[in-house]
Design a protein around this motif. Structure first.
Motif, short mmCIF file in Angstrom:
data_model
loop_
_atom_site.label_atom_id
_atom_site.label_comp_id
_atom_site.label_asym_id
_atom_site.label_seq_id
_atom_site.Cartn_x
_atom_site.Cartn_y
_atom_site.Cartn_z
N GLY A 98 0.81 -1.21 0.00
CA GLY A 98 0.00 0.00 0.00
C GLY A 98 0.85 1.26 0.00
N MET A 99 0.24 2.37 -0.42
CA MET A 99 0.91 3.67 -0.39
C MET A 99 -0.14 4.77 -0.23
SD MET A 99 1.91 4.73 -4.32
CE MET A 99 2.39 6.35 -3.78
N LEU A 100 0.26 5.83 0.43
CA LEU A 100 -0.55 7.04 0.54
C LEU A 100 0.13 8.20 -0.17
CD1 LEU A 100 -2.84 8.78 1.66
CD2 LEU A 100 -1.61 8.89 3.84
N PRO A 107 -1.74 13.29 -1.13
CA PRO A 107 -3.21 13.19 -1.18
C PRO A 107 -3.82 14.51 -1.63
CG PRO A 107 -2.37 12.27 0.87
CD PRO A 107 -1.22 12.98 0.22
N GLU A 108 -4.82 14.42 -2.50
CA GLU A 108 -5.45 15.62 -3.03
C GLU A 108 -6.44 16.20 -2.00
OE1 GLU A 108 -5.58 12.30 -6.22
OE2 GLU A 108 -6.06 12.54 -4.10
N LYS A 109 -6.23 17.43 -1.62
CA LYS A 109 -7.16 18.10 -0.71
C LYS A 109 -8.31 18.75 -1.47
CE LYS A 109 -3.69 19.07 2.83
NZ LYS A 109 -3.01 20.12 3.65
N GLN A 118 -0.89 10.11 -11.29
CA GLN A 118 -0.72 9.79 -9.87
C GLN A 118 -1.80 8.82 -9.39
OE1 GLN A 118 -0.40 13.39 -7.56
NE2 GLN A 118 1.40 14.11 -8.68
N PHE A 119 -3.01 9.02 -9.86
CA PHE A 119 -4.11 8.13 -9.49
C PHE A 119 -3.80 6.69 -9.92
CE2 PHE A 119 -8.24 6.22 -10.92
CZ PHE A 119 -8.69 5.86 -9.66
N GLY A 165 -14.59 14.25 2.38
CA GLY A 165 -14.11 14.43 1.03
C GLY A 165 -12.60 14.44 0.95
N GLY A 166 -12.07 14.85 -0.20
CA GLY A 166 -10.63 14.88 -0.39
C GLY A 166 -10.01 13.50 -0.53
N TRP A 167 -8.70 13.48 -0.69
CA TRP A 167 -7.93 12.24 -0.79
C TRP A 167 -8.51 11.31 -1.87
CZ3 TRP A 167 -5.22 10.12 4.12
CH2 TRP A 167 -4.64 11.19 4.84
N TYR A 168 -8.76 11.89 -3.03
CA TYR A 168 -9.49 11.18 -4.08
C TYR A 168 -8.84 9.86 -4.48
CZ TYR A 168 -12.39 15.33 -4.68
OH TYR A 168 -13.27 16.36 -4.46
#
Length: 257
Positions: A98-100, A107-109, A118-119, A165-168
């Motif tokens: 896994g990775m964040l 992570p996208e805010k 990136q996705f 929300g966020g962290w798409y």
């Protein structure tokens, strides 16, 4: 010495077998540290590479086998085939891939920060790699196997629980992982009805993965890797649901999908 030979050399001394995939992560190492204390537990640790400290410690232990894997389909197939040839009875398989974030991915805010490349990278690590393993791990099981397959998920992967929300990319990759685990559990049950597939949320754990985000963690909710490793180490004893699929947290409590 080939993997199958190394396993067969150890089989007479063990009563439980654990496979730890993604074995160099902080949570994986803590889980191994929990399991390795019992000399009758055999741990097969699989990783792209092992840290020097890991190598030095594991060399002193007779009940752990290190296996390097580049996570290509051919490498995964080869390792599973070699383990299958030994007819091991496996208690728990952990998938810790896994990775964040990394140096270039955060992570996208906000929605405008979403980036397709990136996705795809986050999805590959968090979803595709575990699924590659799930697609072949059934070969290690029989209709009588009482094996737990535990994959690291995250509460933010819950569609129903998404309030902030966020962290798409991270959310979507974990939501996709949850769906794949739930779908795979249906097929696994047809061939090995006692096997349980678990999506496990460890909570916010003090690793490099969570370091940039720890300031917002409520007091008492930042867990040590030792605590999470302990919880994972006893999951087969503590999660005794009659279901063959679960999305649970570190307390073994259900999370809404």
């Amino acid at each position: 010495m080939a993997l199958a030979e190394r396993i067969n050399d150890s089989k007479q001394k063990i009563d439980k077998v654990y496979i730890v995939i993604g074995a160099s992560s902080g949570i994986a190492q803590a889980t191994i540290n929990t399991l390795i204390k019992n000399k009758q537990h055999l741990i097969i640790a699989i990783s792209r590479r092992f840290h020097k400290q890991q190598n030095e410690r594991y060399k002193k232990c007779n009940n752990i086998i290190e296996v390097t894997c580049d996570y290509s389909c051919s490498s995964i197939e080869r390792i599973v085939s070699q383990i299958s040839a030994t007819n091991l009875v496996i208690d728990v398989i952990y998938l810790f891939n896994g990775m964040l974030h990394n140096e270039s991915i955060k992570p996208e805010k906000q929605l405008q920060q979403f980036n397709a490349e990136q996705f795809i990278e986050v999805l590959s690590v968090n979803t595709v790699v575990p699924m590659q393993w799930l697609s072949v791990l059934h070969r290690l099981l029989t209709k009588d196997s009482d094996t737990y397959i535990v994959t690291l998920s995250a509460r933010v992967g819950s569609i129903e629980d998404n309030r902030l929300g966020g962290w798409y990319s991270y959310r979507a990759s974990k939501a996709a992982l949850n769906m794949l685990i739930k779908t795979a559990a249906i097929e696994y049950k047809r061939h090995a009805k006692h096997v349980k597939l678990i999506a496990f949320h460890p909570g916010t754990t003090d690793t490099h993965l969570s370091k940039p985000f720890q300031n917002n963690v409520p007091e008492g909710k930042l867990f040590t890797t030792e605590f999470v490793g302990h919880q994972l180490g006893k999951i087969k004893q503590e999660w005794t649901s009659g279901k063959n699929i679960g999305f649970i947290d570190w307390q073994y409590k259900d999370i809404k999908w």
